[in-house]
Scaffold this motif. Structure first.
Motif, short mmCIF file in Angstrom:
data_model
loop_
_atom_site.label_atom_id
_atom_site.label_comp_id
_atom_site.label_asym_id
_atom_site.label_seq_id
_atom_site.Cartn_x
_atom_site.Cartn_y
_atom_site.Cartn_z
N ALA A 173 0.69 -1.28 -0.02
CA ALA A 173 0.02 0.12 0.00
C ALA A 173 0.99 1.37 -0.02
CB ALA A 173 -0.92 -0.09 1.19
N ALA A 174 2.00 1.14 0.30
CA ALA A 174 2.88 2.32 0.04
C ALA A 174 3.31 2.80 -1.15
CB ALA A 174 4.25 1.97 1.34
N ALA A 181 4.71 -1.95 -8.74
CA ALA A 181 5.43 -2.47 -7.81
C ALA A 181 5.65 -4.05 -7.87
CB ALA A 181 4.86 -2.36 -6.27
N TYR A 182 4.64 -4.54 -8.40
CA TYR A 182 4.82 -6.16 -8.72
C TYR A 182 5.68 -6.34 -9.88
CZ TYR A 182 1.53 -7.45 -5.07
OH TYR A 182 0.71 -7.65 -4.00
N GLU A 183 5.50 -5.45 -10.78
CA GLU A 183 6.26 -5.45 -12.09
C GLU A 183 7.76 -5.31 -11.80
OE1 GLU A 183 4.50 -5.42 -15.60
OE2 GLU A 183 6.72 -5.92 -16.33
N MET A 317 -4.51 -5.03 1.94
CA MET A 317 -3.58 -4.38 2.94
C MET A 317 -3.63 -2.75 2.73
SD MET A 317 -1.41 -4.26 5.29
CE MET A 317 -0.36 -3.10 6.03
N ASN A 318 -3.87 -2.29 4.13
CA ASN A 318 -3.88 -1.09 4.28
C ASN A 318 -3.27 -0.56 5.53
OD1 ASN A 318 -5.30 1.22 5.97
ND2 ASN A 318 -7.00 0.31 5.24
N PRO A 319 -2.20 0.20 5.89
CA PRO A 319 -1.25 0.22 7.01
C PRO A 319 -2.27 0.58 8.35
CG PRO A 319 -1.15 2.13 5.62
CD PRO A 319 -1.92 1.12 4.80
#
Lengths: 323, 309
Positions: A173-174, A181-183, A317-319
């Motif tokens: 989530a950041a 990000a996954y790429e 997910m969230n922080p």
């Protein structure tokens, strides 16, 4: 010969000898640089931060020693949770010892994991600032690792560390775009594989990241099949992905036949696909699971009330969650 | 002198030089310089305790301590060899004058070149023996510690069911942090640098008025010598279009020609970080080290040859 003349001759001899050795020294410097044996120039701020004594000592080939001492200092800052000092100290350490993976790894870990968690749970900080600090720390950890990679392009573990960070379900989530990000995580794991010294899991980890990028399912399936060819004994996550990626390619196919072609038996298929369905925080693809589950549950005698499909799923997910 | 008589004279030179070298070595040993070894042993043992378990993951546990042992040991070796080379050489001539040993020696048919070469070899022998003893201590401790780390890490990897290929990678990585040939190359480069410093200090001491002067100037040259490569690079890449440019080029050329390039011998940091030191580089460093040592000793002889005492 008078004393003055003697000194004159000596000066000329020194200059002539200097002229003789200059080309040799230049070529030796090039050899040393090619073999990565010459220390790089220290950045100006590093000299300022470590002070005159340390700067002088670092000239004489004692940089790693100073880095070791500063690492002890960084440990004290870490124990006292002085995250800005930890960050500053590691900036200096990696300038002194840029080829030591440990320092890049540890410096990034402190920012992306320790400092981030600290800010997330620090009740004295207002909630909005807390989330911002959490995000900034993770991004700092990422940037630090990326700097480490630029300095050590042949080190597989730094790539792996970046891949792990960018695909961490507690950190995703950041990043402004999880897909991106996954790429990037996939690229990092594959770069680790390409060094030729990566550990066996790196290719599988690359698959886990690529499978989560919408639009890359075909590539992910090709990678999954490659992994399957290389190692017939596959972990459950790879089997689950093989199912969902194959289904994504041809949604019209018979799901039980597909499951039978991938899993050792239907009970295992049910367990693995059920888990994958519930791992919402990992963003794994779930194509075709909702179709095959009722069939598998019926065959295995699972009642409708106990169906995996009825389990309340966690939101991604969230922080702020989980506290 | 014809060639035959020159060849016949060589054994005489060698034997005189070795007698003076042994004497200089004994003289320095009596100054209790080897007490430093006890200090070195304490540093070495202490470096074993700078382990920060909370600071590293289980897959790299203990590896950092190997780097710490090497950093502390090679750092101590560097400092010790530089200080010893400069101070011991700076002391030699004034001490011989003070003890009046110099007059006794020079009254005999001892060529002054043999005297200077013997003195320098005595210092170098002391530095070599000290470095060799420190090296043996370092390698011993490093080997022990590497074995311990290896045992722990192998047990961890097997307990986690790592594939054989991954275990082999882990093993190779740990062994690369232990005692290696490159590490020995780094220790040898420390010795070569000391040889240059000592021979340069010998040259300074032939015209210096005091031990303190020789020591200070030698340390200054040692530190400035680390920038020689920068000066050389600036000279070789600089443009001389302006008057400032011409002046700057002149200064950088002068620095490049006069000062030794000590940066060339700064390989220990990279070796500690795991870089491999190829044999041809050791060879080239040896050549340049010999060039400096021979040049400085001949230059010292040139100044010292007709010096009145």
């Amino acid at each position: 010969m008078t004393q003055g003349k003697k000194y004159g001759v000596l000066v000329l001899a020194i200059l002539a000898a200097g002229g003789l050795r200059l080309p040799f020294e230049r070529s030796l410097t090039n050899d040393l640089q090619a073999a990565n044996l010459l220390p790089r120039k220290l950045e100006m701020r590093t000299g300022e931060k470590i002070g005159q004594t340390f700067s002088a000592v670092s000239l004489g080939g004692l940089r790693t020693l100073i880095a070791t001492l500063l690492n002890l200092r960084a440990f004290s800052f870490f124990s006292e949770q002085k995250w800005v000092d930890v960050e500053d100290t590691f900036d200096v350490i990696v300038d002194l010892a840029p080829r030591t993976r440990y320092y890049w790894d540890t410096g990034s870990w402190h920012q992306a994991y320790n400092a981030a968690s600290y800010y997330l749970y620090e009740s004295e900080i207002p909630p909005l600032r807390r989330k911002l600090a959490w995000r900034e720390s993770i991004l700092k950890g990422q940037a630090f690792l990326e700097r480490g990679i630029r300095n050590n392009p042949d080190d597989p573990k730094l790539y792996e560390g970046l891949g792990v960070l960018l695909s961490d379900s507690n950190k995703i989530a950041a990043f402004s775009s999880p897909n991106e990000a996954y790429e990037k995580s996939y690229e990092a794991f594959m770069a680790a594989v390409e060094t030729g010294n990566a550990r066996g899991y790196a290719k599988r980890a690359a698959l886990y990241s690529l499978a989560r990028v919408p639009g890359r399912e075909m590539d992910a399936l090709a990678l999954a099949n490659e992994i399957r060819k290389e190692n017939p004994r596959l972990p459950p996550t790879v089997l689950g992905l093989l199912y969902t990626l194959n289904y994504h390619e041809d949604p019209a196919q018979d799901v039980l036949t597909l499951a039978d072609s991938i899993f050792p038996n239907r009970k295992i298929a049910y367990e693995i696909l059920g888990n994958q369905w519930m791992r919402t925080r990992d963003y794994f693809p779930v194509d075709g699971i909702a179709r095959v589950m009722p069939l598998l549950e019926k065959e295995l005698g699972v009642s409708e009330e106990d169906s995996v499909l009825k389990v309340k799923l966690l939101s991604p997910m969230n922080p702020d969650e989980g506290r | 002198m014809n060639p035959v008589s020159t060849i016949k004279a060589i054994p005489g030179h060698v034997s005189r030089t070795s007698v003076i070298a042994r004497h200089a070595f004994t003289q320095l040993v009596r100054m209790k310089v080897f007490y430093f070894l006890a200090f070195f042993a304490v540093i070495l043992i202490a470096s074993n305790f700078f382990n920060l378990p909370q600071h590293e993951g289980p897959e790299s546990a203990g590896v950092n301590i190997l780097r710490s042992i090497k950093s502390w040991s090679l750092g101590a070796m560097t400092l010790f060899s530089v200080v010893l080379s400069i101070v011991a050489t700076a002391l030699l001539l004034p001490k011989d004058v003070e003890d009046r040993t110099l007059y006794t020696i020079l009254a005999k048919p001892v060529p002054r070149l043999d005297y200077l070469a013997g003195k320098l070899l005595g210092v170098l022998l002391l530095v070599f023996v000290s470095l060799a003893l420190m090296d043996i201590l370092m390698v011993g401790i490093l080997q022990l510690r590497t074995n311990m780390v290896l045992t722990d890490q192998m047990a961890m990897a097997e307990a986690r069911g790592w594939p054989a290929a991954d275990i082999a990678l882990l093993k190779a990585e740990i062994l690369a942090q232990g005692p290696t040939a490159s590490l020995q190359g780094a220790v040898f480069s420390v010795f070569l640098r000391s040889s240059i410093i000592a021979s340069m200090a010998l040259l300074i001491s032939t015209f210096s008025s005091s031990t303190l002067f020789t020591t200070i100037i030698s340390f200054l040259i040692y530190f400035i010598g680390h920038f020689q490569a920068d000066a050389r690079a600036a000279y070789l890449s600089g443009e001389a279009g302006t008057s400032d440019g011409i002046l700057a080029r002149g200064v950088t050329l002068l620095v490049s020609l006069v000062l030794p390039d000590f940066q060339l011998f700064n390989v220990i940091d990279s070796v500690i970080e795991g870089q491999v030191m190829p044999l041809f580089i050791v060879g080239k460093l040896t050549l340049i080290g010999l060039f400096y040592a021979i040049f400085y000793i001949l230059a010292s002889w040139f100044i010292f040859a007709e010096k009145e005492f």
